[in-house]
Scaffold this motif. Sequence first.
Motif, PDB file in Angstrom:
ATOM      1  N   VAL A 123     -64.178  34.834 122.836  1.00 24.86           N
ATOM      2  CA  VAL A 123     -65.517  35.263 122.691  1.00 24.86           C
ATOM      3  C   VAL A 123     -65.670  36.359 121.375  1.00 24.86           C
ATOM      4  O   VAL A 123     -66.188  36.200 120.370  1.00 24.86           O
ATOM      5  CB  VAL A 123     -66.514  35.535 123.629  1.00 24.86           C
ATOM      6  CG1 VAL A 123     -67.929  36.077 123.232  1.00 24.86           C
ATOM      7  CG2 VAL A 123     -66.722  34.246 124.520  1.00 24.86           C
ATOM      8  N   LEU A 124     -64.808  37.452 121.677  1.00 26.58           N
ATOM      9  CA  LEU A 124     -64.970  38.542 120.873  1.00 26.58           C
ATOM     10  C   LEU A 124     -64.030  38.698 119.756  1.00 26.58           C
ATOM     11  O   LEU A 124     -64.475  39.347 118.591  1.00 26.58           O
ATOM     12  CB  LEU A 124     -64.328  39.781 121.749  1.00 26.58           C
ATOM     13  CG  LEU A 124     -65.379  40.229 122.929  1.00 26.58           C
ATOM     14  CD1 LEU A 124     -64.653  41.306 123.686  1.00 26.58           C
ATOM     15  CD2 LEU A 124     -66.815  40.285 122.632  1.00 26.58           C
ATOM     16  N   SER A 125     -63.379  37.533 119.331  1.00 23.50           N
ATOM     17  CA  SER A 125     -62.671  37.379 118.241  1.00 23.50           C
ATOM     18  C   SER A 125     -63.398  36.626 117.215  1.00 23.50           C
ATOM     19  O   SER A 125     -62.916  36.636 116.130  1.00 23.50           O
ATOM     20  CB  SER A 125     -61.371  36.802 118.362  1.00 23.50           C
ATOM     21  OG  SER A 125     -61.673  35.630 118.669  1.00 23.50           O
ATOM     22  N   ASN A 126     -64.411  35.934 117.673  1.00 19.85           N
ATOM     23  CA  ASN A 126     -65.373  35.164 116.723  1.00 19.85           C
ATOM     24  C   ASN A 126     -66.392  36.000 116.554  1.00 19.85           C
ATOM     25  O   ASN A 126     -67.193  36.506 117.266  1.00 19.85           O
ATOM     26  CB  ASN A 126     -65.570  34.059 117.506  1.00 19.85           C
ATOM     27  CG  ASN A 126     -66.681  33.026 116.606  1.00 19.85           C
ATOM     28  OD1 ASN A 126     -67.428  33.575 116.022  1.00 19.85           O
ATOM     29  ND2 ASN A 126     -66.449  31.805 116.700  1.00 19.85           N
ATOM     30  N   PRO A 127     -66.544  36.399 115.025  1.00 22.74           N
ATOM     31  CA  PRO A 127     -67.585  37.353 114.787  1.00 22.74           C
ATOM     32  C   PRO A 127     -69.028  36.998 115.242  1.00 22.74           C
ATOM     33  O   PRO A 127     -69.940  37.719 115.590  1.00 22.74           O
ATOM     34  CB  PRO A 127     -67.400  37.077 113.203  1.00 22.74           C
ATOM     35  CG  PRO A 127     -66.133  36.601 112.901  1.00 22.74           C
ATOM     36  CD  PRO A 127     -65.857  35.764 113.994  1.00 22.74           C
ATOM     37  N   LYS A 128     -69.325  35.663 114.805  1.00 20.83           N
ATOM     38  CA  LYS A 128     -70.668  35.161 115.415  1.00 20.83           C
ATOM     39  C   LYS A 128     -70.725  35.256 116.847  1.00 20.83           C
ATOM     40  O   LYS A 128     -72.093  35.860 117.379  1.00 20.83           O
ATOM     41  CB  LYS A 128     -70.832  33.544 114.843  1.00 20.83           C
ATOM     42  CG  LYS A 128     -71.332  33.232 113.579  1.00 20.83           C
ATOM     43  CD  LYS A 128     -71.884  32.385 113.468  1.00 20.83           C
ATOM     44  CE  LYS A 128     -72.433  32.116 112.073  1.00 20.83           C
ATOM     45  NZ  LYS A 128     -72.374  30.880 111.346  1.00 20.83           N
ATOM     46  N   LYS A 129     -69.925  34.806 117.983  1.00 24.81           N
ATOM     47  CA  LYS A 129     -69.971  34.900 119.115  1.00 24.81           C
ATOM     48  C   LYS A 129     -70.153  36.349 119.575  1.00 24.81           C
ATOM     49  O   LYS A 129     -70.668  36.529 120.668  1.00 24.81           O
ATOM     50  CB  LYS A 129     -68.848  34.221 119.943  1.00 24.81           C
ATOM     51  CG  LYS A 129     -68.660  32.632 119.651  1.00 24.81           C
ATOM     52  CD  LYS A 129     -67.778  32.188 120.655  1.00 24.81           C
ATOM     53  CE  LYS A 129     -67.673  30.455 120.266  1.00 24.81           C
ATOM     54  NZ  LYS A 129     -66.480  30.040 120.945  1.00 24.81           N
ATOM     55  N   LYS A 130     -69.272  37.296 118.893  1.00 25.72           N
ATOM     56  CA  LYS A 130     -69.287  38.447 119.409  1.00 25.72           C
ATOM     57  C   LYS A 130     -70.588  39.270 119.206  1.00 25.72           C
ATOM     58  O   LYS A 130     -70.893  39.813 119.986  1.00 25.72           O
ATOM     59  CB  LYS A 130     -68.130  39.253 118.506  1.00 25.72           C
ATOM     60  CG  LYS A 130     -68.154  40.635 118.921  1.00 25.72           C
ATOM     61  CD  LYS A 130     -66.905  41.519 118.036  1.00 25.72           C
ATOM     62  CE  LYS A 130     -66.683  42.969 118.321  1.00 25.72           C
ATOM     63  NZ  LYS A 130     -67.620  43.864 117.950  1.00 25.72           N
ATOM     64  N   GLN A 131     -71.069  38.794 117.836  1.00 26.01           N
ATOM     65  CA  GLN A 131     -72.516  39.406 117.647  1.00 26.01           C
ATOM     66  C   GLN A 131     -73.571  38.934 118.545  1.00 26.01           C
ATOM     67  O   GLN A 131     -74.426  39.709 119.059  1.00 26.01           O
ATOM     68  CB  GLN A 131     -72.907  39.058 116.289  1.00 26.01           C
ATOM     69  CG  GLN A 131     -74.134  39.592 115.807  1.00 26.01           C
ATOM     70  CD  GLN A 131     -74.127  39.708 114.247  1.00 26.01           C
ATOM     71  OE1 GLN A 131     -73.369  39.258 113.612  1.00 26.01           O
ATOM     72  NE2 GLN A 131     -74.875  41.062 113.781  1.00 26.01           N
ATOM     73  N   MET A 132     -73.401  38.009 119.043  1.00 21.81           N
ATOM     74  CA  MET A 132     -74.447  37.207 120.143  1.00 21.81           C
ATOM     75  C   MET A 132     -74.021  37.900 121.287  1.00 21.81           C
ATOM     76  O   MET A 132     -74.978  38.268 122.117  1.00 21.81           O
ATOM     77  CB  MET A 132     -74.071  35.790 120.021  1.00 21.81           C
ATOM     78  CG  MET A 132     -75.309  34.987 120.548  1.00 21.81           C
ATOM     79  SD  MET A 132     -76.449  34.846 118.904  1.00 21.81           S
ATOM     80  CE  MET A 132     -75.606  33.237 118.360  1.00 21.81           C
TER      81      MET A 132
END
Length: 376
Positions: free
Chosen positions: A67-76
Motif C-alpha cells: 500500500v505505502l509504496s504505491n503513491p496513489k494507495k499511500k495518499q488514499m
Amino acid sequence: MAGTARFGMLCEMAKDFYEVLGLKKGASAEEVKKAYRQLSKELHPDKHKGDKDAERKFKEVNEAYEVLSNPKKKQMYDQYGVGGNGPQGGGGNGFGGFDFSSFSGGDMSGFSDIFESFFGGSAQGGRRGAVADDAGADREVSITVPFMDVVKGATKIISVRKLAPCERCEGTGAEGGAALITCTECGGTGQVTRSTASFFGTIQQRYVCSKCRGSGKVPEKPCKKCDGEGRVQQTVELTIGIPAGLHDGQTLRMRGLGDAGRRKAPAGDLYVTVRVTPHPEFVRDGDDVRSVKKISVLDALLGAEVSVETVHDSMMLKVPEGTQPQQVFRIRGQGMPVLSSSKMGDHYVTVQVEIPTKLSREERRIVEEWRKLKTL
Ligand SMILES: [Zn+2]
Ligand SMILES: [Zn+2]
C-alpha cells in the motif's frame, strides 16, 4: 505483539501500516522503502523457518509495503486510513459526510492571497482533504518586471494557460444543468469496499469510487465541452500584485490560481517567480541602493551641493570640501522598501571626481599659479 494467538490476527490486521514498518504516520516514500528493505531482510522466511510469528510479521510488512509504496494507495491511506471492520478502521479520518460542495472551487478565489509570498520556504501541501486526483495541480510561471515595479509595487496582468472551470457547465461537469444523479457504482457513498482473501482472513479495504471520484454523484449527462470534467484548458488572464521590495528571483504563491479541480474540487496554487530587470543607474544591494555621481574636481576641492537621484526622488547632497574620489555618501531611508515592512533601506552614492582633460589658457594660468603657491 510477540506470542499473539492466531485468533488475534484478524484484529491486528487493522494495525497502522506505518506502525508495521516502524515508521511515523505519513512517513515519506523514501523512508517507507528503507524500512521495508530492512524489515523484509530481517524477517525473511528463509531465516525463520517454521517461526509463525516471523512469518506473520513478514506478511504484515509486505502488506503495508504494498500500500505505502504505491503513491496513489499511500495518499488514499494517508487520507482515509484502512476501512473495514478492524478495531481501528477509519479512525477519525472517516469518509462519511465528506462534502465536495463545501469547497466552492476556486478559480479566482485566490485573489485576496495575492501578496502572500514564501521565500525559500517549502510549498505547504494542504490539500484540504480532497481526493488527490481531483484537486487541481499547482502551476508555475515566471514573469519579468522593470526595476521600478519593485520600488513602488505594481499590478501586472499575465496570461496563463491552465485548466480553468468550464464555463458551459459552470464547473459542475453536467450538461445543460442536467441533474447530478447518485453514482451507481458506489450507491452514492463515494467509496467502494473491496474484500481480499488473504493468509489470515478477509481484508476489507475501502477505496474512493473511481466513477464519481468520491463525490457520490455523477452528472446525468456529462457536459459536452469538458466531457464531464468541469474544467478545460484555457488561457486565463490573471492579475498579479507585485509587492514593493520584492527581490529578483523570489516567488509569490497565489492560492487557488493553479489548475482548477475536477468538478469544483479545490484548485491548485500558482507560483509566480518574479525576475527584475536591472536598472541602468541604480544597483540594488539587499535593501540598499547604490549609484554613482560624477562631480567636478572643483566641487571636490571646494565642496558643493550636487543633485542626486534616488529611486524615490531627486535630492541635494552636500559634498564637503576635500571630497576624495570614490568616497561614499549615505542617504538614509532612500533605498528600497523592505519587503513586508514600512522600513526603507539606504541609498549610497559613490562620488566620481572628473578631472578635465583640457584646460583653457586662463584655467591653466590659474592652476600654474596654484602650483607655485604649493611649492613655495
Ligand atoms: Zn463543462
Ligand atoms: Zn461512485
